[in-house]
Design a protein around this motif. Structure first.
Motif, mmCIF file in Angstrom:
data_model
loop_
_atom_site.group_PDB
_atom_site.id
_atom_site.type_symbol
_atom_site.label_atom_id
_atom_site.label_comp_id
_atom_site.label_asym_id
_atom_site.label_seq_id
_atom_site.Cartn_x
_atom_site.Cartn_y
_atom_site.Cartn_z
ATOM 1 N N UNK A 80 0.853 -1.251 -0.026
ATOM 2 C CA UNK A 80 0.147 -0.015 -0.017
ATOM 3 C C UNK A 80 0.884 1.288 0.013
ATOM 4 N N UNK A 81 2.189 1.289 0.160
ATOM 5 C CA UNK A 81 2.987 2.245 -0.024
ATOM 6 C C UNK A 81 4.160 2.260 -0.968
ATOM 7 N N UNK A 82 4.037 1.475 -1.958
ATOM 8 C CA UNK A 82 5.067 1.526 -2.929
ATOM 9 C C UNK A 82 6.370 1.006 -2.459
ATOM 10 N N UNK A 83 6.395 -0.298 -1.882
ATOM 11 C CA UNK A 83 7.509 -0.994 -1.286
ATOM 12 C C UNK A 83 8.217 -1.423 -2.604
ATOM 13 N N UNK A 84 9.506 -1.556 -2.492
ATOM 14 C CA UNK A 84 10.389 -1.980 -3.561
ATOM 15 C C UNK A 84 11.809 -2.478 -2.863
ATOM 16 N N UNK A 85 12.542 -3.473 -3.682
ATOM 17 C CA UNK A 85 13.952 -3.806 -3.465
ATOM 18 C C UNK A 85 14.589 -3.677 -4.499
ATOM 19 N N UNK A 86 15.805 -3.331 -4.593
ATOM 20 C CA UNK A 86 16.836 -3.168 -5.612
ATOM 21 C C UNK A 86 18.296 -3.637 -5.188
ATOM 22 N N UNK A 87 18.676 -4.467 -5.770
ATOM 23 C CA UNK A 87 20.343 -4.982 -5.802
ATOM 24 C C UNK A 87 20.920 -4.912 -7.048
ATOM 25 N N UNK A 88 22.313 -4.476 -7.079
ATOM 26 C CA UNK A 88 22.886 -4.264 -8.368
ATOM 27 C C UNK A 88 24.466 -4.393 -7.866
ATOM 28 N N UNK A 89 25.106 -3.947 -9.383
ATOM 29 C CA UNK A 89 26.590 -3.879 -9.088
ATOM 30 C C UNK A 89 26.982 -3.303 -10.470
#
Length: 585
Positions: free
Chosen positions: A446-455
């Motif tokens: 309901x609050x736009x949750x996201x995860x992002x991983x990278x290199x």
């Protein structure tokens, strides 16, 4: 006793008998031929009589059947006007002139108040059309409309999309086959051919004002059948078994005329269920930068997007027409090019971007989206920013990008089963530095949750100076980054996570620009102070201990975009490591 002499009749000779038989056959044949002649004459008379009667009644009957199909079949939503109809009983054909189908405004307002307007309505103007192979006797005596082919090269079609609430999308309507009873029992058309007609698709919402104009449309509809049996056939699109459509010269302009869109072709085949878009381009109406920003007057991004081909496989056209559901197995986009330009010397765009993360925009779409997967192949992205202070242009490039994405949906039922939309990105950044990122969008959040991983790996000073010099008046005299890794999470209000970066030979030169001459000079004293006391030239340091930024927390301002928040959080972590304030491991 009286005796009578009787004369004996001799028998007929055989040749006389044959002659007699021949004469009898000859007379019989003449009688039979005369009978056939009378019969043929009678049938010709009946045929001519029926033809005269049919010529008199078929035209009006066809007219009446069309009116029933259009007006009664739509429950009064459409009006029907026809200037000319020339019916030929002998050829089983009809020539139609000036057919017009419009929306009845009073009935439309009535359905609109009840929230019962169909999701897609139509307006039609036909100059001339040809109807061939009409089953006249079926039309006259059994209330069946049987047609071999309908053909036109002279038509304008307007399709209007209406926004309807999702909870009312599945409300049952009176089926067309039932609405036309008892006047018509069956409609069976072998083929409808549209050759080079014009088509306009628009939204009924005046605030949206979306219009798609196709200058040329070719379409073939095979095996159209309107009855109760066909209505239950889920393989049909509407009442049509097979559809093949080709649209040429797509034109589109934004409501404020700042952007225009065009495509060479859009193709769809119900046989293989593929929707294809060829040579697509979105660009500003005003191509010159000065003219564009003079028109918009703020820091709005100037974007150009092109791609060679986009293809939806197993696309369910019937679902889109009936219920505004975009359903497909996959979406493939080939060789897209993205160009973004922002002039930071313009006044800021004070527009809230809350609720506009990629997955939030997906969830807020009017149409229901059900796409299992998407792939982008060999994409290139260029971002250019004109610095607010330097008035110079910094350039960031991503090249050879491949992306895969799964579970692209806003359907509540599908989200219950799998609430995660995952996107994986691979390619190069700043020329040839390998980039690897993974996004997880939580569709049930309901609050736009996201995860992002990278290199990112192997970046040097030369690559970064394309951004640092024009945007920050800062030059990297030397810098070698071995890798940058990050793990971030976020929502509408903030982003947080960890950043890991290994590098060496960092030396920054601070510059200033002469306002009169425009020449750059070095801030020697400040450069020495920063490099000696503020920045660390390597990580790990001489002691072999590595600095990391854990945790990194960045609050979001309402005007910040999704990628802007990620970049600011990542840059905060990099600064933490470079100024020796990170955690020591």
């Amino acid at each position: 006793m009286i005796e009578c002499n009787q004369k004996t009749i001799p028998p007929l000779p055989w040749h006389a008998f044959i002659e007699y038989s021949y004469m009898l056959k000859l007379v019989t044949r003449k009688v039979f031929q005369r009978f056939l002649l009378y019969l043929v004459g009678f049938l010709v008379f009946v045929f001519v009589f029926l033809m005269i009667v049919a010529e008199r009644f078929v035209g009006p009957l066809i007219n009446e059947r069309l009116r029933t199909l259009i007006v009664q079949g739509s429950e009064g939503l459409y009006t029907y006007k026809l200037d000319g109809l020339d019916a030929s009983f002998l050829g089983g054909s009809v020539e139609v002139e000036n057919l017009r189908i419009d929306i009845d405004s009073a009935r439309y307002r009535e359905l609109l108040a009840k929230e019962a307007v169909p999701s897609l309505t139509m307006q039609l103007d036909v100059g001339k059309a040809h109807i061939k192979g009409i089953g006249v006797f079926a039309l006259l005596f059994s209330k069946k409309v049987l047609i071999h082919e309908i053909f036109t090269q002279d038509a304008n079609v307007r399709l209007i999309r209406h926004k309807i609430k999702r909870e009312t999308q599945h409300q049952s309507e009176v089926p067309l086959w039932k609405a036309i009873r008892p006047a018509i029992k069956l409609v069976d058309v072998d083929q409808i051919k549209l050759d080079g007609i014009k088509l306009l698709y628009k939204s009924a919402d005046t605030a949206e004002s979306m219009k798609l104009q196709f200058d040329t449309c070719y379409a073939v509809f095979n095996d159209i059948r309107i009855d109760s049996i066909a209505a239950q056939d889920e393989s049909r699109i509407g009442f049509t078994k097979e559809i093949d459509m080709r649209f040429r010269d797509l034109k589109f302009r934004m409501p404020d005329s700042t952007y225009k869109m065009k495509a060479e072709a859009i193709n769809f085949s119900s046989k293989n269920k593929i929707l294809e878009l060829v040579d697509f381009k979105v660009q500003p109406t005003l191509k010159d930068k000065e003219a564009f920003y003079k028109a918009v007057g703020v820091q709005r991004s100037m974007n150009v997007i092109t791609f060679e081909r986009a293809k939806l496989t197993n696309f369910q056209l019937g679902q889109f027409v009936r219920r505004e559901i975009i359903s497909a197995d996959s979406l493939l986009i080939e060789k897209p090019e993205f160009y973004f330009y922002t002039d930071k010397t313009q006044p800021p765009l004070l527009e809230s971007k809350m609720g506009k993360y990629p997955h939030q925009q997906l969830l807020n779409m009017d149409a229901i989206v059900q796409i299992k997967g998407m792939a982008v192949r060999n994409a290139n992205l260029t971002y250019i920013e004109k610095g607010e202070k330097t008035h110079e242009e910094g350039k960031l490039t991503l090249n050879g990008i491949d992306m895969s994405m799964s579970n692209i949906t806003n359907d509540p039922q599908l989200i219950k089963r799998n609430p995660r939309c995952i996107a994986k990105v691979y390619g190069g950044i700043l020329g040839n530095s390998p980039l690897n990122m993974e996004f997880i969008f939580y569709l049930d959040s309901t609050n736009g949750r996201f995860d992002v991983t990278g290199s990112v790996r192997h970046v040097d000073a030369t690559q970064l100076n394309a951004l640092a010099i024009p945007l920050a008046n800062t030059r990297l005299q030397s810098f070698n980054m071995q890798y940058l890794r990050f793990q971030l999470s976020g929502n509408d209000n903030e982003a947080w996570g960890s950043v890991f970066m290994r590098y060496n030979n960092l030396y920054v030169v601070l510059q200033k620009k002469d306002e009169e001459t425009g020449k750059l000079s070095i801030k020697k004293f400040l450069t020495k102070i920063v490099n000696k006391y503020t920045l660390k030239d390597s990580n790990p340091g001489p002691d072999g201990r590595e600095r990391t930024a854990v945790p990194v927390i960045r609050a979001r301002i309402t005007t910040q975009s999704f990628f802007g928040l990620i970049w600011q959080t990542l840059f905060t972590g990099m600064q933490t490591i470079m100024v020796n304030s990170g955690r020591i491991e």
